[in-house]
Design an enzyme around this catalytic site. Sequence first.
Site, PDB file in Angstrom:
ATOM      1  N   LYS A  40       9.128  67.188  60.867  1.00  8.29           N
ATOM      2  CA  LYS A  40       8.274  66.130  60.294  1.00  8.29           C
ATOM      3  C   LYS A  40       8.539  64.764  60.933  1.00  8.29           C
ATOM      4  CE  LYS A  40      11.024  64.638  56.297  1.00  8.29           C
ATOM      5  NZ  LYS A  40      11.002  64.417  54.833  1.00  8.29           N
ATOM      6  N   ALA A 119       7.014  70.789  55.995  1.00  7.53           N
ATOM      7  CA  ALA A 119       6.946  72.200  55.599  1.00  7.53           C
ATOM      8  C   ALA A 119       7.212  72.369  54.111  1.00  7.53           C
ATOM      9  CB  ALA A 119       7.961  73.014  56.404  1.00  7.53           C
ATOM     10  N   THR A 147      16.971  71.439  57.680  1.00  6.06           N
ATOM     11  CA  THR A 147      16.334  70.141  57.391  1.00  6.06           C
ATOM     12  C   THR A 147      17.301  68.972  57.310  1.00  6.06           C
ATOM     13  OG1 THR A 147      16.341  70.864  55.074  1.00  6.06           O
ATOM     14  CG2 THR A 147      14.273  71.072  56.277  1.00  6.06           C
ATOM     15  N   GLY A 183      32.293  51.808  52.552  1.00  5.32           N
ATOM     16  CA  GLY A 183      32.630  53.181  52.921  1.00  5.32           C
ATOM     17  C   GLY A 183      33.431  53.220  54.205  1.00  5.32           C
ATOM     18  N   GLU A 190      33.340  54.119  62.398  1.00  2.00           N
ATOM     19  CA  GLU A 190      32.803  54.081  63.761  1.00  2.00           C
ATOM     20  C   GLU A 190      31.917  52.863  63.975  1.00  2.00           C
ATOM     21  OE1 GLU A 190      32.659  58.825  65.022  1.00  2.00           O
ATOM     22  OE2 GLU A 190      30.791  57.735  64.679  1.00  2.00           O
ATOM     23  N   ALA A 322      27.145  67.840  63.629  1.00  2.00           N
ATOM     24  CA  ALA A 322      26.099  68.394  64.490  1.00  2.00           C
ATOM     25  C   ALA A 322      26.540  69.701  65.129  1.00  2.00           C
ATOM     26  CB  ALA A 322      25.720  67.375  65.571  1.00  2.00           C
ATOM     27  N   HIS A 446      48.145  66.869  87.102  1.00  2.00           N
ATOM     28  CA  HIS A 446      48.875  65.616  86.894  1.00  2.00           C
ATOM     29  C   HIS A 446      48.274  64.530  87.789  1.00  2.00           C
ATOM     30  CE1 HIS A 446      52.227  62.892  86.189  1.00  2.00           C
ATOM     31  NE2 HIS A 446      52.292  62.685  87.508  1.00  2.00           N
TER      32      HIS A 446
END
Length: 469
Positions: A40, A119, A147, A183, A190, A322, A446
Site C-alpha cells: 500500500k 489488502a 505488513t 526512549g 541511533e 529487518a 593482520h
Amino acid sequence: MVVGDFPIETDTIVIGAGPGGYVAAIRAAQLGQKVTIVEKGTVGGVCLNVGCIPSKALIAAGHRYENALHSADMGITAENVTLDFSKVQEFKSNVVNKLTGGVKGLLKGNKIDSVSGEAYFVDANTLRVMDETSAQTYTFKNAIIATGSRPIEIPAFKYSKRVLDSTGALALKELPKSIVVIGGGYIGTELGGAYASFGTKVTILEGADEILNGFEKQMSALVKRNLKKKGAEVITKALAKGVEETEDSVTVKYEVKGEEQQIEADYVFVMVGRKPNTDELGLEQAGVELGERGIIKIDKQCRTNISNIYAIGDVVEGPPLAHKASYEGKIAAEAIAGHTSEIDYLGIPAVVFSDPELASVGYTEKQAKEEGLEVAAAKFPFAANGRALSLNESDGFLKLVTRKGDGLVIGAQIAGSNASDMIAELGLAIEAGMTAEDLAMTIHAHPTLGEITMEAAEVALGNPIHIIK
C-alpha cells in the site's frame, strides 16, 4: 479495474513489500510458485524507505562531519568545515532510491506481479485489494502476511509539526539546534547519536535504569559515555509527562525521582517502540488468531492457525529486525513449497549502530546461566588490536561465551568499531557448531578487527597471545 471484476488467481500472495515480504516473494518465485505481492506504500517498506537504510546514511554522514572536526590527534585539522544538511538529506534519499529501485527490478526479474493498494481478507482463500479509485479480488492457495509495524504514539505526545516519530525525525529539512528524544532504545539512541554528531544538542529521556536495556550494562555504558562526549545528555529513570508546543519550539515535561522538570527544544522525537500492523487486514474474516498486542501466532514454519496463511516479520513474536523478517520470509516460502525448513533464532544477531557499535548473537553469559548451562566468558579488548589503534577506534571489547567442557561457541557480544560486520563470523560459528578452538585455529588476516575474534577464542582456551592472562 473496477469493483465486480473477475477474481485473479495466484499461487502465493504476499501482503507487504518490506524486507520480509519482498524476500518471501522472491524465494517463493524461485521455488516455482506464481506470486503476487501487494504493497500500500512504497516498495522496500519501512526499512528501506524510512528506517534502517536512511538512518544508517544519516549516521554515516554524521561520522564524516565529526571526523572532519575532530581528527587533530591524527595530525589532521580543517578550517571552515561546513555542513549543508539539505545535501545530507539528498545523499540519504539517493541511497534509498537506489535500493528501492533495485528491489523493484528484482521483483520484475523474478516475474512477480506487483500490485499497489490496501489488502483486506475476505476469507481464507480470498483477498480484496483496494486503492483510491478501484478494487480487485484475488484468490490464492497460500498467503504470507508481512505488513510490518508502525511507531507507538503516546497519548500525551500526539504527533504534530514538532512532535515526531522516526519517519519525521529522518526527514527534517534543516538541522535542529536541539532535540529531546523520548526512549533510549536502539532507534532513539541511533538517531540521537546521529544528530549529536552533527552538533545538535540532544537530550535522551529513558524510563529504565539504562539506555539500550537489551544489552549488557558494560556495552551500553560505552555508548552513554560517547554520547556525553558529543554533548548529549542522557537522563534515565525519567517519566515523560507531556509537551507544550509553539510555532518554533517544544517544552517537554518529565519526572525524575518524584521531581517534575522541563526542557525546551526545537523538536521532540518519540521513540518508545513499535506496534504490529494487523488491525486493518480483516484477519478475523480469514479466521487468523491474534495474541497479545496484536501479534499473530505462528508455528516453527511461520504458519498461522489457518494452514495456508503464514506470517513473518514485525507482525509475529520477536524483535522488529529487518534481517529476522527476511529470514522468516525464506522459511515461509520454503514451507509452502513443501520443504522441512523451520525457524531457529539462536544465531540471529542484534545490532545497534551507536558509537561505538553494539552487536550480540546467541546467548549472553547471564542468559546461558539462567538456562542452566555451564559456561565460560572470555573477553578481548579493542585497545590491544593493531587495526583498532590505527583507526583511532580503541574503545570496546569482544566477549565470547562458550560451553564448559567442549568449548562450544553459544554466544558473543561486541562493543566496538565495525561490530555490525564482525558479528557475522560469530553467528556462523554458532550455526556451524564451532568451538573456541575452531575460531582460534582459523588464520585471520593482520592487521584486521577480525583478529579480535581469534584473540578472544585464545583467551577462552587459556593461552592468549596479546594480553597477559
